[in-house]
Scaffold this motif. Structure first.
Motif, PDB file in Angstrom:
ATOM      1  N   UNK A 130       0.872  -1.232   0.048  1.00  0.00           N
ATOM      2  CA  UNK A 130       0.204   0.047  -0.049  1.00  0.00           C
ATOM      3  C   UNK A 130       0.806   1.266  -0.219  1.00  0.00           C
ATOM      4  N   UNK A 131       2.111   1.045   0.658  1.00  0.00           N
ATOM      5  CA  UNK A 131       2.934   2.338   0.735  1.00  0.00           C
ATOM      6  C   UNK A 131       4.220   2.004  -0.366  1.00  0.00           C
ATOM      7  N   UNK A 132       3.932   1.453  -1.368  1.00  0.00           N
ATOM      8  CA  UNK A 132       4.730   1.329  -2.406  1.00  0.00           C
ATOM      9  C   UNK A 132       6.080   0.585  -1.905  1.00  0.00           C
ATOM     10  N   UNK A 133       6.051  -0.270  -1.060  1.00  0.00           N
ATOM     11  CA  UNK A 133       7.535  -0.813  -0.509  1.00  0.00           C
ATOM     12  C   UNK A 133       7.185  -2.269  -0.645  1.00  0.00           C
ATOM     13  N   UNK A 134       8.266  -3.169  -0.510  1.00  0.00           N
ATOM     14  CA  UNK A 134       8.446  -4.601  -0.537  1.00  0.00           C
ATOM     15  C   UNK A 134       8.552  -4.694   1.221  1.00  0.00           C
ATOM     16  N   UNK A 135       7.973  -5.874   1.539  1.00  0.00           N
ATOM     17  CA  UNK A 135       8.089  -6.235   3.014  1.00  0.00           C
ATOM     18  C   UNK A 135       9.600  -6.263   3.465  1.00  0.00           C
ATOM     19  N   UNK A 136      10.623  -6.706   2.400  1.00  0.00           N
ATOM     20  CA  UNK A 136      11.957  -6.811   3.119  1.00  0.00           C
ATOM     21  C   UNK A 136      12.500  -5.400   3.150  1.00  0.00           C
ATOM     22  N   UNK A 137      12.208  -4.348   2.336  1.00  0.00           N
ATOM     23  CA  UNK A 137      12.539  -2.918   2.273  1.00  0.00           C
ATOM     24  C   UNK A 137      12.036  -2.500   3.751  1.00  0.00           C
ATOM     25  N   UNK A 138      10.740  -2.547   3.959  1.00  0.00           N
ATOM     26  CA  UNK A 138      10.379  -1.795   5.251  1.00  0.00           C
ATOM     27  C   UNK A 138      10.844  -2.572   6.402  1.00  0.00           C
ATOM     28  N   UNK A 139      11.112  -4.082   6.363  1.00  0.00           N
ATOM     29  CA  UNK A 139      11.671  -4.635   7.510  1.00  0.00           C
ATOM     30  C   UNK A 139      13.127  -4.130   7.769  1.00  0.00           C
ATOM     31  N   UNK A 140      13.796  -4.091   6.703  1.00  0.00           N
ATOM     32  CA  UNK A 140      15.103  -3.673   6.764  1.00  0.00           C
ATOM     33  C   UNK A 140      15.355  -2.093   7.448  1.00  0.00           C
ATOM     34  N   UNK A 141      14.465  -1.324   6.926  1.00  0.00           N
ATOM     35  CA  UNK A 141      14.443   0.041   7.400  1.00  0.00           C
ATOM     36  C   UNK A 141      14.065  -0.105   8.805  1.00  0.00           C
ATOM     37  N   UNK A 142      13.086  -0.683   9.255  1.00  0.00           N
ATOM     38  CA  UNK A 142      12.743  -0.608  10.707  1.00  0.00           C
ATOM     39  C   UNK A 142      13.831  -1.196  11.745  1.00  0.00           C
ATOM     40  N   UNK A 143      14.483  -2.491  11.267  1.00  0.00           N
ATOM     41  CA  UNK A 143      15.563  -3.039  11.896  1.00  0.00           C
ATOM     42  C   UNK A 143      16.655  -2.055  12.062  1.00  0.00           C
ATOM     43  N   UNK A 144      17.267  -1.279  10.854  1.00  0.00           N
ATOM     44  CA  UNK A 144      18.296  -0.395  10.822  1.00  0.00           C
ATOM     45  C   UNK A 144      18.122   0.476  12.017  1.00  0.00           C
ATOM     46  N   UNK A 145      16.798   1.096  12.386  1.00  0.00           N
ATOM     47  CA  UNK A 145      16.544   1.993  13.308  1.00  0.00           C
ATOM     48  C   UNK A 145      16.016   1.341  14.724  1.00  0.00           C
ATOM     49  N   UNK A 146      16.334   0.137  14.695  1.00  0.00           N
ATOM     50  CA  UNK A 146      16.068  -0.660  15.905  1.00  0.00           C
ATOM     51  C   UNK A 146      14.372  -0.557  16.679  1.00  0.00           C
TER      52      UNK A 146
END
Length: 230
Positions: A130-146
């Motif tokens: 819905x936000x134009x992201x893949x799950x991997x992209x979103x989870x990677x960004x969330x993990x990078x920011x802890x």
């Protein structure tokens, strides 16, 4: 000299260290943990320190802190990593809206609350797309920011306050769903976050006793009940 204090989110022992020195349960002096016990693995949990008489405390004693500071070379150059900005601009553990990160984070937390387990990539595909992201992209960004942690395969290992793997802290919600929490403080926060009754069962890291706390709509009117060694 740089003194760095590392804690898990909302660690109850952090203020104790801040009172004993300007700075919490893991104290790095010039990047070195002077209180490390050889062979102890890293852990997202509350840390205990042994006093000279064998008693456990949630933070190093004043005497031990002074000894560690005296042992450190105050004049040595420190190649320590830069300090993170405190509080993530006031957001705490709330991910930013941009890039669909908050929507994915909330979907992860709702899945934990509804099932007691971490969601799979398939469970998150629709909200990420819905936000134009893949799950991997979103989870990677969330993990990078802890905001959450991933295992070696990119699957969700934990999303504060929930743990996808068994820990010493189990929360049984009024719905009957049971979930693991990252630490004891996170376990106490889950009923309040969800606005529900819960029974929290933890294992004392020192004695091995089972401790049970009953929470009513996020409030804990009953004292912890020890049921002995499991």
């Amino acid at each position: 000299m740089r003194v760095m204090v590392l804690t898990v989110p909302d660690c109850p022992n952090a203020p104790v260290v801040e009172e004993r020195m300007t700075g919490s349960p893991t104290v790095l002096i010039n990047g070195v943990d002077f209180f490390a016990v050889p062979g102890t693995p890293p852990s997202l949990s509350c840390r205990l320190y042994r006093e000279s008489d064998g008693r456990a405390d949630g933070a190093p004693s004043i005497a031990d802190l002074r000894e560690a500071l005296n042992a450190a070379d105050a004049t040595a150059d420190c190649e320590c990593p830069p300090m993170d900005s405190a509080g993530r601009g006031g957001r705490g553990r709330l991910a930013p809206v941009a890039g669909g990160l908050r929507a994915v984070q909330q979907a992860v937390l709702r899945h934990f609350a509804a099932t007691g387990a971490a969601p799979s990539a398939g469970d998150l595909h629709a909200v990420a797309a819905t936000h134009g992201r893949t799950v991997i992209e979103a989870l990677t960004d969330l993990a990078a920011e802890d905001f959450l942690t991933l295992d070696d395969h990119g699957s969700i290992r934990a999303a504060y306050p929930f743990s996808g793997a068994p820990t010493r802290h189990r929360v049984r919600l009024a719905s009957g769903i049971e979930a693991w929490s990252m630490c004891a403080v996170d376990a106490l926060g889950i009923p309040d976050m969800l606005g529900t009754d819960a029974v929290i069962t933890s294992t004392d890291p020192v004695t091995g006793d089972t401790i049970t706390v009953t929470s009513t709509q996020g409030r804990m009117p009953f004292l912890p009940r020890r049921t002995g060694r499991p």
